[in-house]
Each structure stands twice: as structure tokens, then as C-alpha cells.
Design an enzyme around this catalytic site. Structure first.
Site, PDB file in Angstrom:
ATOM      1  N   GLU A   5       0.813  -1.207   0.000  1.00  0.00           N
ATOM      2  CA  GLU A   5       0.000   0.000   0.000  1.00  0.00           C
ATOM      3  C   GLU A   5       0.851   1.265   0.000  1.00  0.00           C
ATOM      4  O   GLU A   5       1.905   1.321   0.616  1.00  0.00           O
ATOM      5  CB  GLU A   5      -0.908   0.006   1.240  1.00  0.00           C
ATOM      6  CG  GLU A   5      -1.689  -1.305   1.337  1.00  0.00           C
ATOM      7  CD  GLU A   5      -2.816  -1.284   2.350  1.00  0.00           C
ATOM      8  OE1 GLU A   5      -3.649  -2.179   2.273  1.00  0.00           O
ATOM      9  OE2 GLU A   5      -2.872  -0.383   3.203  1.00  0.00           O
ATOM     10  N   CYS A  14       3.196   8.557   1.563  1.00  0.00           N
ATOM     11  CA  CYS A  14       3.695   7.590   2.548  1.00  0.00           C
ATOM     12  C   CYS A  14       3.934   6.275   1.807  1.00  0.00           C
ATOM     13  O   CYS A  14       2.992   5.663   1.304  1.00  0.00           O
ATOM     14  CB  CYS A  14       2.643   7.436   3.643  1.00  0.00           C
ATOM     15  SG  CYS A  14       3.083   6.229   4.882  1.00  0.00           S
ATOM     16  N   CYS A  62       6.321  -6.960   7.439  1.00  0.00           N
ATOM     17  CA  CYS A  62       7.421  -6.536   8.295  1.00  0.00           C
ATOM     18  C   CYS A  62       7.691  -7.641   9.301  1.00  0.00           C
ATOM     19  O   CYS A  62       6.762  -8.260   9.815  1.00  0.00           O
ATOM     20  CB  CYS A  62       7.073  -5.242   9.025  1.00  0.00           C
ATOM     21  SG  CYS A  62       8.438  -4.637  10.048  1.00  0.00           S
ATOM     22  N   CYS A  89       6.018  -5.427  15.982  1.00  0.00           N
ATOM     23  CA  CYS A  89       5.589  -4.512  17.046  1.00  0.00           C
ATOM     24  C   CYS A  89       4.142  -4.857  17.384  1.00  0.00           C
ATOM     25  O   CYS A  89       3.324  -5.103  16.495  1.00  0.00           O
ATOM     26  CB  CYS A  89       5.718  -3.065  16.591  1.00  0.00           C
ATOM     27  SG  CYS A  89       7.419  -2.657  16.149  1.00  0.00           S
ATOM     28  N   CYS A  94       0.904  -3.009  15.689  1.00  0.00           N
ATOM     29  CA  CYS A  94       0.990  -2.622  14.272  1.00  0.00           C
ATOM     30  C   CYS A  94       0.377  -3.689  13.377  1.00  0.00           C
ATOM     31  O   CYS A  94       0.731  -4.862  13.465  1.00  0.00           O
ATOM     32  CB  CYS A  94       2.450  -2.386  13.898  1.00  0.00           C
ATOM     33  SG  CYS A  94       2.700  -2.096  12.132  1.00  0.00           S
ATOM     34  N   CYS A 126      -1.889   5.557   9.934  1.00  0.00           N
ATOM     35  CA  CYS A 126      -0.649   4.932  10.422  1.00  0.00           C
ATOM     36  C   CYS A 126      -0.947   3.583  11.048  1.00  0.00           C
ATOM     37  O   CYS A 126      -1.820   3.461  11.886  1.00  0.00           O
ATOM     38  CB  CYS A 126      -0.009   5.760  11.524  1.00  0.00           C
ATOM     39  SG  CYS A 126       0.451   7.374  11.031  1.00  0.00           S
TER      40      CYS A 126
HETATM   41  N1  SAH Z   1       8.642   0.459  10.371  1.00  0.00           N
HETATM   42  C1  SAH Z   1       8.830   1.835  10.532  1.00  0.00           C
HETATM   43  C2  SAH Z   1       7.953   2.686   9.651  1.00  0.00           C
HETATM   44  C3  SAH Z   1       6.501   2.272   9.469  1.00  0.00           C
HETATM   45  S1  SAH Z   1       5.352   2.534  10.707  1.00  0.00           S
HETATM   46  C4  SAH Z   1       8.648   2.226  11.972  1.00  0.00           C
HETATM   47  O1  SAH Z   1       8.191   1.425  12.756  1.00  0.00           O
HETATM   48  O2  SAH Z   1       9.029   3.345  12.307  1.00  0.00           O
HETATM   49  C5  SAH Z   1       5.028   4.273  10.821  1.00  0.00           C
HETATM   50  C6  SAH Z   1       4.620   4.687  12.242  1.00  0.00           C
HETATM   51  O3  SAH Z   1       3.292   4.246  12.584  1.00  0.00           O
HETATM   52  C7  SAH Z   1       5.531   4.079  13.287  1.00  0.00           C
HETATM   53  O4  SAH Z   1       5.881   5.028  14.256  1.00  0.00           O
HETATM   54  C8  SAH Z   1       4.665   3.005  13.876  1.00  0.00           C
HETATM   55  O5  SAH Z   1       5.106   2.620  15.133  1.00  0.00           O
HETATM   56  C9  SAH Z   1       3.316   3.654  13.866  1.00  0.00           C
HETATM   57  N2  SAH Z   1       2.213   2.699  14.037  1.00  0.00           N
HETATM   58  C10 SAH Z   1       2.232   1.371  13.817  1.00  0.00           C
HETATM   59  N3  SAH Z   1       1.028   0.834  14.092  1.00  0.00           N
HETATM   60  C11 SAH Z   1       0.233   1.841  14.478  1.00  0.00           C
HETATM   61  C12 SAH Z   1      -1.146   1.916  14.861  1.00  0.00           C
HETATM   62  N4  SAH Z   1      -1.924   0.847  14.837  1.00  0.00           N
HETATM   63  N5  SAH Z   1      -1.644   3.120  15.167  1.00  0.00           N
HETATM   64  C13 SAH Z   1      -0.865   4.226  15.128  1.00  0.00           C
HETATM   65  N6  SAH Z   1       0.429   4.218  14.774  1.00  0.00           N
HETATM   66  C14 SAH Z   1       0.971   3.032  14.458  1.00  0.00           C
HETATM   67 FE1  SF4 Z   2       7.358  -3.082  11.359  1.00  0.00          FE
HETATM   68 FE2  SF4 Z   2       5.049  -2.037  12.154  1.00  0.00          FE
HETATM   69 FE3  SF4 Z   2       7.074  -2.270  13.881  1.00  0.00          FE
HETATM   70 FE4  SF4 Z   2       7.225  -0.450  11.909  1.00  0.00          FE
HETATM   71  S1  SF4 Z   2       5.737  -0.460  13.601  1.00  0.00           S
HETATM   72  S2  SF4 Z   2       8.818  -1.898  12.557  1.00  0.00           S
HETATM   73  S3  SF4 Z   2       6.122  -1.568  10.268  1.00  0.00           S
HETATM   74  S4  SF4 Z   2       5.969  -3.969  12.894  1.00  0.00           S
END
Ligand code: SAH
Ligand code: SF4
Length: 373
Positions: free
Chosen positions: A100, A113, A120, A124, A127, A347
Site C-alpha cells: 500500500e 507515505c 514486516c 511490534c 501494528c 498509520c
Molecule cells: N517500520 C517503521 C515505519 C513504518 S510505521 C517504523 O516502525 O518506524 C510508521 C509509524 O506508525 C511508526 O511510528 C509506527 O510505530 C506507527 N504505528 C504502527 N502501528 C500503528 C497503529 N496501529 N496506530 C498508530 N500508529 C501506528
Molecule cells: Fe514493522 Fe510495524 Fe514495527 Fe514499523 S511499527 S517496525 S512496520 S511492525
């Protein structure tokens, strides 16, 4: 039986790579510069239409090269004007996957974006992309191809104002786990014959791959955003498992080194607000103590929900109070506006369609990560 000729995809090749490629059939380096301008500044992918190139050069190109961009599967527009494209990518397991790309229009700027991986591996806990697992890295062509496609779809205007003014690597994937392909893509965003974006308008967001932050400090000058999400290791270990390998103190040292080396303004720390998990006033004070006195800015992201998650978004007044406590504690802080959530483009909501190929989940074997870079 004739085999189909294998053509080299010029998309994703940096200026020196393109110069070497054209030199391979006797063309001068300025031909590479002309090509860059056509491909990126004018959004042209058809050599026949590159009218200021000599006819024989165009013919040579058509034989050996192509500009191949990912295929758009679907496009959606949210009520706030945010757009989301689903792009088809050949998957490593032989099955097509979908990633996406999201465009967020705001007065005076347009932020794209983009994704850097199919899924990934970092897992986390809050996410949606992480929950899908990992399939493969995107190539440099597939990364810069997202910018190319967005410009085409949004009506790229080579002479007038830009529509895509900022690019953030905040889509699917961990960009620093795909360093090899992310770096050339970013170089093309910054190249004055590429997208000519200023270094402050290209932002790489990482969950904290410390060795690659040091490497980036030598190789690129882009804005750095770091996904912190917790003010101490105990909580961050749980939310961002890579923290078990690279704890907060190490991560912050890498950030300050990056700023110094790159002469950057500040590092943005992303902090997703999870109700009852990381949003208490005491945690805001702890975070302020951690960052105070450094060139740091905190961007609070209201949690965006997705099916199957155990987390809830912090209430608006808790988020405001958290921000105020950070500011009172001497740390710049803003709250990110949620955009595009009615089309799951906010996000952390990006899921695409990913076949998980990760054999060992990260929390158990962090070592497997270093091989992807
Ligand atoms: N992998 C990278 C970039 C992608 S995520 C990273 O983790 O930085 C972009 C941002 O969105 C990151 O700060 C991530 O932690 C945040 N994010 C992930 N899941 C989310 C959610 N469900 N709601 C809000 N922010 C989220
Ligand atoms: Fe990967 Fe999501 Fe963690 Fe970013 S926030 S490193 S996309 S698992």
C-alpha cells in the site's frame, strides 16, 4: 524458439548506475542525465516519447531497457481526500502480494507515505503490518516506483507546482531492514534530476535498527523519525521487540550521532498513544526526562485500530495532557492528525496482502534480522 529478451529496468537506478549502464553501449554520461529527467521529472516511461534523445540511442534503449512500474490493483479516496493505492508485487513464494501507498493532501503540501517491504518482520505489538508477518524486501524500483506512480496518478506537472512535496518512509515495512534498496530510492528522491526534494522533505521512520542508523549517517541526509512508543526499556521491550536487541540508551546515542553527522535539525520521536499502556502522566514526565536538552520532537500518534488488536486509542484529553506535560518538561510535542482512517490508510493500518514467510518470529530470534540489510 526465441527467448524473450531480458530488459534492464532503469527505474531505481541512481545517477552513477545509469551512467555506467549507458556507458555499457557507448553512450556519454549526459545521456544518463537526460534519461533521469525524462523518467522522474517528466514521468515518462516510453523511450519513443523521449524526443530529445537521438533516434539510435532510443532504439538501443528499447532493445535493452525498460521503465517498469508496479501495477495498481485499486485506488481509493477517503472523505478527507487521502488516497490509497494497492500495488501488486510479485511475491517471493511465487504468489502475488499487495502493498500500500498513501497520499495525504494538506494545504501547501502533499505527503506520500511509501512502503519499503512486503509486510514486516519486526512484530511490534500494536501494528497491523507487523501482525501480517514478512514476505520480502521491495526492490529500489518498487520503492521509487510508488513515487513515480503517485505523480502520474495525481497529474504530474513538470513545470508547475509539485503535488507530491514530501515523502515519508512510514508505510509497510522497516526501511532500515532493507537498507540496500531504500538508499538508492532515497538518493533518487533527493537528486536534482530525480524528484529534487530537499532533505527535510524526505523522512525515514525506523523502529530502531541501531547499526543501520550509524550507516545512514554516513550515506544519506534525510530527516530521521524514530518509533519510540515507550519511555523505558521494560515497556518498549514489550511494544517494540527490537528494543531487546537495541535498548533505548543505545538507540538515542545513535540518534544524536546522526544529527551531529548530518547537521540535522532534530529527530522526531513517534509515540503511538495506547490507552492505559503508555499514556499516563508519569510516563510523559519520564519521556520528557529522557529527551530534554536534545534536539528532539515528539509526535504523538493516536492509535489506529485494526481487527484483532488488543489495544485501544487513548482518549483525546489524555493525549492533550500527555502533550502538555512534555512541553512543560521542555520537549517539543505535537499530536498527529489521523488521516484516511475510513479507508484503513492511517498509520499502522496498512496491511496489503502478505504471505508470511518468516520462519522464526522476531522476539525469539533477533539475529535473523541483520541478514536482510
Ligand atoms: N517500520 C517503521 C515505519 C513504518 S510505521 C517504523 O516502525 O518506524 C510508521 C509509524 O506508525 C511508526 O511510528 C509506527 O510505530 C506507527 N504505528 C504502527 N502501528 C500503528 C497503529 N496501529 N496506530 C498508530 N500508529 C501506528
Ligand atoms: Fe514493522 Fe510495524 Fe514495527 Fe514499523 S511499527 S517496525 S512496520 S511492525
Amino acid at each position: 524458439m526465441n527467448e524473450a529478451p531480458v530488459r534492464t529496468n532503469l527505474l531505481g537506478m541512481t545517477r552513477p548506475e545509469l551512467e555506467a549502464f549507458v556507458a555499457g553501449f557507448g553512450a556519454k554520461p549526459y545521456r544518463a542525465r537526460q534519461l533521469l529527467k525524462w523518467i522522474y521529472r517528466r514521468g515518462e516511461g516510453d523511450f519513443a516519447r523521449m524526443t530529445d534523445l537521438a533516434k539510435d540511442f532510443r532504439a538501443a534503449l528499447a532493445e535493452r531497457a525498460e521503465v517498469s512500474v508496479p501495477e495498481i490493483v485499486s485506488a481509493r479516496i477517503a472523505s478527507d481526500g487521502t488516497r490509497k493505492w494497492l500495488l501488486r508485487m510479485p511475491g517471493a513464494a511465487g504468489n502475488d502480494q499487495v502493498i500500500e501507498t498513501v497520499f495525504i493532501p494538506e494545504p501547501g503540501r502533499g505527503t506520500l507515505c511509501i512502503s519499503s517491504q512486503i509486510g514486516c518482520a519486526l512484530d511490534c505489538s500494536f501494528c497491523a503490518t507487523g501482525a501480517q508477518g514478512f514476505n520480502r524486501n521491495l526492490t529500489a524500483a518498487e520503492i521509487i516506483g510508488q513515487v513515480w506512480l503517485a505523480n502520474r496518478e495525481l497529474g504530474y506537472d513538470p513545470d508547475g507546482g509539485r503535488i507530491v512535496t514530501n515523502v515519508v518512509l512510514m508505510g509497510m515495512g522497516e526501511p532500515l531492514a532493507n537498507y540496500r534498496n531504500v538508499l538508492p530510492a532515497m538518493q533518487l528522491m533527493l537528486d536534482d534530476l530525480g524528484y529534487d526534494l530537499s532533505r527535510r522533505r524526505v523522512t525515514l521512520s525506523t523502529s530502531g535498527l541501531v547499526p543501520q542508523i550509524y550507516r545512514l549517517a554516513e550515506d544519506a541526509n534525510v530527516a530521521l523519525a524514530v518509533s519510540l512508543h515507550a519511555p523505558n526499556d521494560r515497556l518498549r521491550d514489550e511494544l517494540v521487540p527490537i528494543n531487546r536487541k537495541h535498548p533505548i540508551a543505545e538507540l538515542l546515542a545513535a540518534c544524536w550521532h546522526y544529527l551531529e553527522r548530518q547537521n540535522g535539525r532534530n529527530v522526531t520521536f513517534e509515540y503511538t498513544m495506547l490507552d492505559g499502556v503508555n499514556d499516563a502522566p508519569a510516563q510523559a514526565r519520564e519521556l520528557a526526562r529522557l529527551l530534554r536538552g536534545h534536539d528532539a520532537k515528539v509526535n504523538l500518534i493516536p492509535f489506529n485500530t485494526f481487527p484483532g488488536t488488543k489495544y485501544r486509542r487513548s482518549p483525546a484529553d489524555a493525549i492533550r495532557q500527555f502533550r502538555d506535560l512534555l512541553v512543560q518538561g521542555g520537549v517539543m510535542a505535537t499530536v498527529r492528525k489521523t488521516r484516511g482512517d475510513d479507508i484503513d490508510a492511517a498509520c499502522g493500518q496498512l496491511r496489503g496482502q502478505v504471505l508470511d514467510r518468516t520462519l522464526v518470529r522476531l522476539g525469539r530470534k533477533l539475529v535473523s534480522l541483520s541478514v536482510q540489510a
